[in-house]
Write an enzyme that holds these catalytic residues in place. Structure first.
Site, PDB file in Angstrom:
ATOM      1  N   TYR A 197       0.847  -1.192   0.000  1.00 44.72           N
ATOM      2  CA  TYR A 197       0.000   0.000   0.000  1.00 44.72           C
ATOM      3  C   TYR A 197       0.883   1.243   0.000  1.00 44.72           C
ATOM      4  O   TYR A 197       1.911   1.282   0.689  1.00 44.72           O
ATOM      5  CB  TYR A 197      -0.875   0.005   1.266  1.00 44.72           C
ATOM      6  N   GLU A 212      -3.527   7.342  -4.054  1.00 43.04           N
ATOM      7  CA  GLU A 212      -3.403   6.090  -3.305  1.00 43.04           C
ATOM      8  C   GLU A 212      -3.255   4.912  -4.261  1.00 43.04           C
ATOM      9  O   GLU A 212      -3.972   4.830  -5.259  1.00 43.04           O
ATOM     10  CB  GLU A 212      -4.655   5.890  -2.440  1.00 43.04           C
TER      11      GLU A 212
END
Ligand code: GDP
Ligand code: MN
Length: 385
Positions: A101, A189
């Protein structure tokens, strides 16, 4: 303004962030054509602006045209958490070894940019934050200095990414940070950022939220506006040049200036009520603007009372009052209206309103008084239902 995954990936690619080759499809035939062009295996991905598409069945692998046809038919028209799938993104399937992530956002409180990296990618980051907060490595970045090479390397080291992924991941972080800053985003993101079996690192998903205030320097964002998902009221407000945000409460709010609108939300909450919206009419509060604002709020079936909070400046209080009275002659409003006018010529404004006062239109001298009255009227209306 939020982008769809395929738009986010195109945005990423402009900054050199590696993504899989792919194309959009709005029909099953288009999807098959994309599969043939890209080469199998491909992934058929629902384009909706909500997370958890994988779990909802909106992401499927396909090894041939027949499978693309089957998955595309099932996913187009699918409902994912209230979002209907009208578009697909078909991309070359990746062989995943690990999922990570990475993101950058603005931390307003700290007045810095915030980078987050985790070796636990592919799942909801809020879930990781709740279960295992230490699994997310955070770094505040001085926006003047930017993200240095050392910091990018330290982020991937501290997050404990696999050794072989670190150089590629650090390089992507640098590019992602540039995308965030130069691309004028509020959020970028990548979840998951993957390490492939071949040892390459690339973005498998993209979430990009652009900063609307920077739109003037991005003529290329026009295409994103065209695909933007707005509800009916947001569209109506935008067509009238008003800043409107729908909320879930029962007190409709009209204020001039974003700061005042926000304080009004707070005061309504303080008075025990809940705002139905945030509507900033900006500088001018003439009859036309007021009628437009009331018209937008009027289309919300949850609104039980309306609170108009105006601070007269260049637009004087008496003009505002006249504007409201004229607007009410043009739009029929069911909900009672409570008005607070302060600032330039507030006294004259209140006098005008007094001559038109009724159980549907009243003025209160302070913001708190006005909010209390609006909340009281909203709960009375609620009780009568
Ligand atoms: P989200 O569920 O909406 O966040 O959609 P993502 O694009 O993040 O995909 C969800 C999951 O689908 C990923 O975490 C992967 O596990 C899987 N997935 C997506 N693309 C591929 C691919 O190219 N190959 C493989 N093997 N799995 C994929
Ligand atoms: Mn994802």
């Amino acid at each position: 303004m939020d982008l769809f995954e395929y738009q986010g990936k195109q945005y990423f690619a402009r900054f050199g962030i590696p993504v899989s080759p792919g194309g959009v499809a709005d029909t099953v035939d288009d999807a098959v054509a994309q599969g043939e062009r890209i080469g199998y295996p491909v992934v058929v991905k629902a384009q909706v602006q909500v997370g958890g598409r994988g779990k909802a069945g909106g992401i499927q692998l396909a090894d041939n045209a027949e499978e693309v046809r089957k998955h595309a038919s099932a996913i187009l028209g699918m409902d994912i958490k209230g979002h209907t799938v009208n578009r697909l993104w078909i991309e070359r399937a990746s062989d995943i070894k690990r999922e990570y992530y990475a993101s950058f956002t603005l931390d307003r409180g700290a007045r810095k940019h915030l980078g987050m990296v985790s070796a636990r990618g592919g799942i909801d980051i809020e879930q990781v934050a709740a279960e295992d907060p230490a699994a997310i490595t955070r770094l505040h970045i001085d926006p003047v200095r930017g993200l240095t090479d050392d910091e990018a390397r330290k982020l991937v080291d501290d997050a404990g990414l696999d050794q072989e992924a670190r150089p590629g991941a650090a390089d992507i972080l640098k590019k992602l940070y540039r995308c965030f800053v130069e691309g004028d985003a509020d959020l970028v993101e990548i979840n998951p950022l993957i390490l492939t079996l071949a040892g390459e690192v690339h973005a498998l998903d993209a979430k990009v939220s652009l900063d609307n205030n920077a739109e003037f320097r991005h003529p290329e964002w026009k295409e994103y506006r065209e695909t933007e998902v707005l509800d009916e009221r947001e569209l109506l407000a935008r067509s009238k040049g008003l800043q409107y945000i729908g909320l879930s409460g029962s007190v409709g709010i009209i204020a001039n200036g974003a700061g005042l609108a926000m304080s009004t939300l707070d005061v309504v909450n303080q008075a025990g009520g809940s705002p139905a919206n945030f509507l900033d009419i900006g500088g001018g509060a003439d009859a036309n603007v007021m009628a437009n604002a009331l018209e937008v709020i009027n289309t919300d079936p949850n609104v039980r009372s309306i609170l108009i909070n105006i601070f007269g400046g260049i637009t004087r209080g008496d003009e505002v009052a006249n504007g409201i009275v004229q607007a009410l002659g043009r739009v029929h409003i069911d909900a009672p209206i409570v008005i607070r006018i302060d600032g330039t010529n507030a006294e004259q404004g209140r006098e005008i309103l007094k001559t038109h006062a009724s159980d549907k239109l009243m003025s209160r001298p302070t913001m708190l008084d006005a909010a209390r009255k609006a909340v009281e009227l909203a709960s009375l209306a609620e009780a009568r239902r």
